[in-house]
Design a protein around this motif. Structure first.
Motif, short mmCIF file in Angstrom:
data_model
loop_
_atom_site.label_atom_id
_atom_site.label_comp_id
_atom_site.label_asym_id
_atom_site.label_seq_id
_atom_site.Cartn_x
_atom_site.Cartn_y
_atom_site.Cartn_z
N HIS A 177 3.16 35.16 20.72
CA HIS A 177 2.87 35.73 22.04
C HIS A 177 3.99 35.50 23.04
N HIS A 178 5.20 35.22 22.57
CA HIS A 178 6.31 35.03 23.50
C HIS A 178 7.51 35.85 23.05
N PRO A 179 7.39 37.18 23.06
CA PRO A 179 8.49 38.02 22.63
C PRO A 179 9.70 37.82 23.53
N GLY A 180 10.86 37.87 22.94
CA GLY A 180 12.08 37.68 23.70
C GLY A 180 12.45 36.23 23.88
N ALA A 181 11.67 35.32 23.30
CA ALA A 181 11.97 33.90 23.43
C ALA A 181 11.44 33.17 22.21
N GLU A 182 12.11 32.08 21.86
CA GLU A 182 11.57 31.20 20.83
C GLU A 182 10.57 30.27 21.50
N ALA A 183 9.40 30.12 20.89
CA ALA A 183 8.34 29.34 21.52
C ALA A 183 7.68 28.42 20.50
N LYS A 188 11.28 9.47 23.86
CA LYS A 188 12.65 9.82 23.54
C LYS A 188 12.67 10.84 22.40
N GLY A 189 13.64 11.74 22.43
CA GLY A 189 13.75 12.75 21.40
C GLY A 189 12.95 14.00 21.71
N ALA A 190 12.07 13.96 22.69
CA ALA A 190 11.31 15.14 23.09
C ALA A 190 12.11 15.92 24.12
N LEU A 191 11.86 17.22 24.22
CA LEU A 191 12.52 18.04 25.22
C LEU A 191 12.17 17.53 26.61
N ALA A 192 13.17 17.43 27.46
CA ALA A 192 13.00 16.91 28.82
C ALA A 192 12.37 15.53 28.82
N GLY A 193 12.44 14.85 27.68
CA GLY A 193 11.89 13.51 27.59
C GLY A 193 10.38 13.44 27.53
N ARG A 194 9.70 14.60 27.38
CA ARG A 194 8.23 14.56 27.41
C ARG A 194 7.55 15.58 26.50
N TYR A 195 8.24 16.66 26.09
CA TYR A 195 7.58 17.71 25.32
C TYR A 195 7.95 17.59 23.84
N ARG A 196 6.97 17.17 23.04
CA ARG A 196 7.19 17.00 21.59
C ARG A 196 6.75 18.28 20.88
N LEU A 197 7.71 18.97 20.27
CA LEU A 197 7.44 20.25 19.62
C LEU A 197 6.62 20.04 18.35
N LEU A 198 5.61 20.91 18.15
CA LEU A 198 4.70 20.76 17.01
C LEU A 198 4.84 21.89 16.00
N GLU A 199 4.75 23.14 16.44
CA GLU A 199 4.74 24.27 15.52
C GLU A 199 5.13 25.52 16.29
N PRO A 200 5.63 26.55 15.60
CA PRO A 200 5.97 27.80 16.30
C PRO A 200 4.72 28.42 16.93
N ALA A 243 8.67 27.62 25.76
CA ALA A 243 9.45 28.80 25.37
C ALA A 243 10.89 28.63 25.82
N ARG A 244 11.82 28.87 24.91
CA ARG A 244 13.23 28.84 25.24
C ARG A 244 13.65 30.24 25.65
N LEU A 245 14.15 30.39 26.85
CA LEU A 245 14.51 31.70 27.35
C LEU A 245 15.74 32.23 26.62
N PRO A 246 15.84 33.55 26.47
CA PRO A 246 16.95 34.11 25.71
C PRO A 246 18.28 33.81 26.38
N PRO A 247 19.30 33.50 25.60
CA PRO A 247 20.61 33.18 26.18
C PRO A 247 21.32 34.44 26.64
N GLY A 248 22.37 34.24 27.42
CA GLY A 248 23.20 35.36 27.84
C GLY A 248 24.23 35.69 26.77
N CYS A 249 25.23 36.42 27.17
CA CYS A 249 26.27 36.83 26.23
C CYS A 249 27.17 35.64 25.89
N PRO A 250 27.31 35.29 24.61
CA PRO A 250 28.13 34.12 24.26
C PRO A 250 29.61 34.33 24.52
N PHE A 251 30.03 35.60 24.72
CA PHE A 251 31.45 35.89 24.94
C PHE A 251 31.79 36.04 26.43
#
Length: 285
Positions: free
Chosen positions: A20-26, A5-17, A41-49
């Motif tokens: 090598h993933h330009p255009g995305a937070e990884a 619980k608390g991990a992304l998708a219930g299984r991925y526990r984030l450790l550190e930045p 890697a979190r894919l870049p969002p679209g336009c918020p407006f």
């Protein structure tokens, strides 16, 4: 092992930045379900407006990433998983100890032609396999090329579709086709060879067959560029050493046979001369 619980998708526990993933937070992460380290890697969002535009961007990113999951090639970063959480798409890839081509050129300078040919053969083989499967990269550049310590190249970012060295038609607003990937590959390899992008007023420093192979890849008109399969054949031919010529000196076994034959002849001639001298002494005594 149960998911956490608390991990992304219930299984991925984030450790550190992770880089090598330009255009995305990884982040480097621990897959608690399969007990392995990965990169999320979190894919870049679209336009918020513009909610409709954001939905289209998100759907396209997920579609591209899911296509990359189907692509299995030794020179493509493995995509393990694609998921959404809170309307945000994520891509999960293998965790590799690598540096980007952009980092290496910045730190060490441009590559020699033979190394560029070897790099190009690896990248072209991966992209040719992707094109055969109907998959386009759409954002290849030095920041999407990862290199391991032993020189193995891997392409990242099939699910990102941003950045890189876009073809002229893409920069002009056209949708990226297969020929756009060819241009991006040529521009990336030109950058490795020259340390700068093609198309500037500065003439190339390098010359020879490797440069000659790259220039057709970056032609302005998409229809005049070779296919990725043709680029792979050309670069592989430049990267593989030529077999020895049949006109080269004979093998060691043949040389040994000649030496043995010559020794036998010398011994035989010497014996004949000695025998003739002995008969001459006997006849005069």
């Amino acid at each position: 092992m149960a998911a956490k619980k608390g991990a992304l998708a219930g299984r991925y526990r984030l450790l550190e930045p992770a880089g090598h993933h330009p255009g995305a937070e990884a982040w480097r992460a621990k897959d608690e379900l399969l007990d392995r380290f990965v990169v999320v890697a979190r894919l870049p969002p679209g336009c918020p407006f513009d909610a409709a535009h954001s939905d289209r961007v998100r759907a396209k990113a997920i579609r591209d990433a899911r296509a990359a999951v189907r692509l299995h090639h030794p020179h493509v970063v493995v995509v393990h998983d694609v998921f959404e959480q809170d309307l945000t798409p994520y891509v999960v890839t293998e965790d590799l100890a690598t540096r980007t081509l952009a980092e290496l050129v910045e730190r060490q300078g441009s590559f020699p032609p033979d190394r560029v040919a070897a790099l190009g053969a690896q990248l072209a083989s991966a992209l040719a396999a992707a094109h055969a499967a109907g998959i386009r990269h759409r954002g290849l550049g030095p920041d999407k090329v990862l290199l391991t310590a032993d020189g193995t190249a891997k392409i990242a970012g099939f699910g990102l579709s941003t950045g890189g060295f876009p073809a002229p038609e893409v920069a002009g607003g056209a949708s990226p086709g297969f020929a756009a990937d060819v241009y991006s590959l040529g521009a990336t390899l030109y950058f490795a060879l020259e340390g700068r992008v093609p198309g500037t007023a500065v003439p190339p420093r390098a010359s020879g067959p490797v440069l000659d192979a790259l220039l057709p890849l970056v032609r302005p008109e998409p229809a005049t560029r070779p296919s990725m399969a043709e680029a792979e054949r050309t670069l592989t031919g430049l990267a593989v050493p030529r077999p020895p010529s049949v006109a080269e000196p004979r093998s060691g076994r043949n040389r040994a046979r000649v030496l043995v034959t010559g020794t036998v002849l010398v011994v035989a001639l010497g014996t004949a001369v000695t025998t003739r001298a002995a008969f001459r002494r006997l006849s005069t005594s």
